[in-house]
Scaffold this motif. Structure first.
Motif, PDB file in Angstrom:
ATOM      1  N   LEU A  14      -8.647 -15.085  19.807  1.00 45.58           N
ATOM      2  CA  LEU A  14      -9.482 -14.016  19.266  1.00 45.58           C
ATOM      3  C   LEU A  14     -10.911 -14.069  19.798  1.00 45.58           C
ATOM      4  O   LEU A  14     -11.442 -13.047  20.258  1.00 45.58           O
ATOM      5  CB  LEU A  14      -9.466 -14.085  17.731  1.00 45.58           C
ATOM      6  CG  LEU A  14     -10.173 -12.954  17.001  1.00 45.58           C
ATOM      7  CD1 LEU A  14      -9.439 -12.619  15.718  1.00 45.58           C
ATOM      8  CD2 LEU A  14     -11.605 -13.316  16.685  1.00 45.58           C
ATOM      9  N   VAL A  18     -12.815 -10.994  21.862  1.00 43.35           N
ATOM     10  CA  VAL A  18     -14.055 -10.368  21.385  1.00 43.35           C
ATOM     11  C   VAL A  18     -15.151 -10.534  22.441  1.00 43.35           C
ATOM     12  O   VAL A  18     -15.873  -9.577  22.749  1.00 43.35           O
ATOM     13  CB  VAL A  18     -14.492 -10.949  20.028  1.00 43.35           C
ATOM     14  CG1 VAL A  18     -15.871 -10.443  19.632  1.00 43.35           C
ATOM     15  CG2 VAL A  18     -13.469 -10.609  18.949  1.00 43.35           C
ATOM     16  N   GLU A  72     -19.261  -8.033  14.678  1.00 39.14           N
ATOM     17  CA  GLU A  72     -18.815  -9.036  13.715  1.00 39.14           C
ATOM     18  C   GLU A  72     -17.754  -9.893  14.397  1.00 39.14           C
ATOM     19  O   GLU A  72     -17.207  -9.498  15.424  1.00 39.14           O
ATOM     20  CB  GLU A  72     -18.233  -8.346  12.473  1.00 39.14           C
ATOM     21  CG  GLU A  72     -19.249  -7.490  11.744  1.00 39.14           C
ATOM     22  CD  GLU A  72     -18.639  -6.635  10.643  1.00 39.14           C
ATOM     23  OE1 GLU A  72     -17.383  -6.575  10.531  1.00 39.14           O
ATOM     24  OE2 GLU A  72     -19.407  -6.014   9.909  1.00 39.14           O
ATOM     25  N   PRO A  73     -17.414 -11.037  13.848  1.00 38.11           N
ATOM     26  CA  PRO A  73     -16.416 -11.898  14.491  1.00 38.11           C
ATOM     27  C   PRO A  73     -15.055 -11.243  14.709  1.00 38.11           C
ATOM     28  O   PRO A  73     -14.339 -11.602  15.635  1.00 38.11           O
ATOM     29  CB  PRO A  73     -16.306 -13.094  13.537  1.00 38.11           C
ATOM     30  CG  PRO A  73     -17.615 -13.127  12.819  1.00 38.11           C
ATOM     31  CD  PRO A  73     -18.035 -11.686  12.690  1.00 38.11           C
ATOM     32  N   THR A  74     -14.703 -10.254  13.872  1.00 39.83           N
ATOM     33  CA  THR A  74     -13.384  -9.612  14.013  1.00 39.83           C
ATOM     34  C   THR A  74     -13.488  -8.093  14.154  1.00 39.83           C
ATOM     35  O   THR A  74     -12.493  -7.386  13.955  1.00 39.83           O
ATOM     36  CB  THR A  74     -12.473  -9.950  12.816  1.00 39.83           C
ATOM     37  OG1 THR A  74     -13.090  -9.478  11.617  1.00 39.83           O
ATOM     38  CG2 THR A  74     -12.207 -11.447  12.730  1.00 39.83           C
ATOM     39  N   ARG A  75     -14.679  -7.601  14.519  1.00 40.41           N
ATOM     40  CA  ARG A  75     -14.836  -6.152  14.673  1.00 40.41           C
ATOM     41  C   ARG A  75     -16.008  -5.807  15.583  1.00 40.41           C
ATOM     42  O   ARG A  75     -17.083  -6.401  15.469  1.00 40.41           O
ATOM     43  CB  ARG A  75     -15.057  -5.501  13.316  1.00 40.41           C
ATOM     44  CG  ARG A  75     -15.072  -3.996  13.356  1.00 40.41           C
ATOM     45  CD  ARG A  75     -15.166  -3.412  11.966  1.00 40.41           C
ATOM     46  NE  ARG A  75     -15.133  -1.961  12.029  1.00 40.41           N
ATOM     47  CZ  ARG A  75     -15.796  -1.185  11.199  1.00 40.41           C
ATOM     48  NH1 ARG A  75     -16.516  -1.715  10.210  1.00 40.41           N
ATOM     49  NH2 ARG A  75     -15.734   0.119  11.312  1.00 40.41           N
ATOM     50  N   ARG A  92     -10.780  -3.713  16.126  1.00 42.48           N
ATOM     51  CA  ARG A  92     -10.585  -4.725  15.081  1.00 42.48           C
ATOM     52  C   ARG A  92      -9.605  -5.767  15.590  1.00 42.48           C
ATOM     53  O   ARG A  92      -8.581  -5.425  16.184  1.00 42.48           O
ATOM     54  CB  ARG A  92     -10.081  -4.075  13.799  1.00 42.48           C
ATOM     55  CG  ARG A  92     -11.126  -3.116  13.237  1.00 42.48           C
ATOM     56  CD  ARG A  92     -10.599  -2.375  12.047  1.00 42.48           C
ATOM     57  NE  ARG A  92     -11.531  -1.337  11.670  1.00 42.48           N
ATOM     58  CZ  ARG A  92     -12.164  -1.307  10.506  1.00 42.48           C
ATOM     59  NH1 ARG A  92     -11.959  -2.239   9.604  1.00 42.48           N
ATOM     60  NH2 ARG A  92     -12.996  -0.325  10.234  1.00 42.48           N
ATOM     61  N   PHE A  93      -9.925  -7.022  15.319  1.00 38.61           N
ATOM     62  CA  PHE A  93      -9.193  -8.149  15.885  1.00 38.61           C
ATOM     63  C   PHE A  93      -8.605  -9.010  14.773  1.00 38.61           C
ATOM     64  O   PHE A  93      -9.240  -9.226  13.744  1.00 38.61           O
ATOM     65  CB  PHE A  93     -10.145  -9.026  16.709  1.00 38.61           C
ATOM     66  CG  PHE A  93     -10.937  -8.252  17.729  1.00 38.61           C
ATOM     67  CD1 PHE A  93     -10.474  -8.106  19.026  1.00 38.61           C
ATOM     68  CD2 PHE A  93     -12.150  -7.669  17.399  1.00 38.61           C
ATOM     69  CE1 PHE A  93     -11.196  -7.403  19.968  1.00 38.61           C
ATOM     70  CE2 PHE A  93     -12.890  -6.955  18.339  1.00 38.61           C
ATOM     71  CZ  PHE A  93     -12.409  -6.825  19.627  1.00 38.61           C
ATOM     72  N   ALA A  94      -7.401  -9.531  15.015  1.00 40.43           N
ATOM     73  CA  ALA A  94      -6.770 -10.461  14.078  1.00 40.43           C
ATOM     74  C   ALA A  94      -6.002 -11.498  14.882  1.00 40.43           C
ATOM     75  O   ALA A  94      -5.387 -11.167  15.909  1.00 40.43           O
ATOM     76  CB  ALA A  94      -5.826  -9.720  13.132  1.00 40.43           C
ATOM     77  N   GLU A  95      -6.064 -12.733  14.427  1.00 38.66           N
ATOM     78  CA  GLU A  95      -5.300 -13.794  15.090  1.00 38.66           C
ATOM     79  C   GLU A  95      -3.819 -13.546  14.895  1.00 38.66           C
ATOM     80  O   GLU A  95      -3.374 -13.156  13.815  1.00 38.66           O
ATOM     81  CB  GLU A  95      -5.683 -15.160  14.530  1.00 38.66           C
ATOM     82  CG  GLU A  95      -7.076 -15.587  14.934  1.00 38.66           C
ATOM     83  CD  GLU A  95      -7.427 -16.973  14.406  1.00 38.66           C
ATOM     84  OE1 GLU A  95      -6.682 -17.522  13.568  1.00 38.66           O
ATOM     85  OE2 GLU A  95      -8.458 -17.498  14.846  1.00 38.66           O
ATOM     86  N   THR A 100      -4.090 -12.492  20.137  1.00 40.33           N
ATOM     87  CA  THR A 100      -4.938 -11.640  19.301  1.00 40.33           C
ATOM     88  C   THR A 100      -4.308 -10.264  19.186  1.00 40.33           C
ATOM     89  O   THR A 100      -3.941  -9.663  20.188  1.00 40.33           O
ATOM     90  CB  THR A 100      -6.345 -11.504  19.933  1.00 40.33           C
ATOM     91  OG1 THR A 100      -6.921 -12.802  20.070  1.00 40.33           O
ATOM     92  CG2 THR A 100      -7.245 -10.631  19.086  1.00 40.33           C
ATOM     93  N   LEU A 102      -5.059  -6.530  18.501  1.00 41.62           N
ATOM     94  CA  LEU A 102      -6.210  -5.642  18.598  1.00 41.62           C
ATOM     95  C   LEU A 102      -5.798  -4.245  18.136  1.00 41.62           C
ATOM     96  O   LEU A 102      -4.831  -3.673  18.652  1.00 41.62           O
ATOM     97  CB  LEU A 102      -6.708  -5.577  20.051  1.00 41.62           C
ATOM     98  CG  LEU A 102      -7.703  -4.475  20.400  1.00 41.62           C
ATOM     99  CD1 LEU A 102      -8.979  -4.589  19.593  1.00 41.62           C
ATOM    100  CD2 LEU A 102      -8.001  -4.515  21.892  1.00 41.62           C
TER     101      LEU A 102
END
Length: 145
Positions: A14, A18, A72-75, A92-95, A100, A102
Motif C-alpha cells: 500500500l 500511494v 492521507e495514508p489510504t486516500r 482509495r487504498f486498502a491492503e 493493494t 485501489l
C-alpha cells in the motif's frame, strides 16, 4: 455530471502504491487520456501541490490545473479545473495481503453549455476508465522508488 469507478489490485504494498500515485505527473504513465502532466511547484508532494495536465479527448486537447486536496495514508484526492469542467480523482487504498486494492473514482462536472454534452460523453469516459484499469497496475508495479 459524469462519474466512473473502477477497482483494481496492484501487486505492491500500500505505501508504495500511494507513493507512486501521489505524484500526479505520473498520470502520463497510466492515464490513457493524459498527454503531458507537469508539476507547477517544488519540494515534496504535499497537500496543495499543483500540476498542469494536458489531455486529449475525442481528438481535442485540453488543459486542466490540478491540486492535491486530500493526502492521507489510504486516500488521495486531486481536483482539476478549467473553464469548462471540474474534475475530481478520488483514489482509495486498502491492503490486500501483500498487494493493494485501489478504488479509483473520477467525477467530471461540466460548466455552462458543456453540461448539455455530459450524458453523451459517459461512454467515452467509461472507456478511458477501462484503460486506467489496464495501465495503472502495470505502471505502478514497474515503478522503482
Amino acid at each position: 455530471m459524469v462519474n466512473v469507478e473502477r477497482v483494481m489490485v496492484v501487486r505492491r504494498p500500500l505505501a508504495e502504491v500511494v507513493a507512486y500515485l501521489e505524484d500526479f505527473a505520473r498520470t502520463e504513465e497510466w492515464d490513457p487520456g493524459t498527454v503531458r502532466c507537469v508539476r507547477l511547484d517544488d519540494g515534496p508532494v504535499r497537500r496543495g501541490a499543483r500540476w498542469r495536465n494536458t489531455s486529449r479527448f475525442r481528438g481535442r486537447t485540453t488543459e486542466l490545473r490540478y491540486e492535491l486536496v486530500v493526502r492521507e495514508p489510504t486516500r488521495l484526492v486531486f481536483v482539476g479545473e478549467n473553464s469548462t469542467v471540474t474534475a475530481r480523482d478520488d483514489l482509495r487504498f486498502a491492503e490486500e495481503g501483500a498487494a493493494t486494492r485501489l478504488t479509483y473514482r473520477a467525477s467530471l462536472r461540466f460548466k455552462g453549455l458543456a453540461r448539455l454534452a455530459a450524458p453523451f460523453l459517459r461512454g467515452e469516459f467509461e472507456r478511458l476508465a477501462d484503460g486506467v484499469v489496464t495501465r495503472l497496475p502495470e505502471a505502478a508495479e514497474a515503478w522503482r522508488s
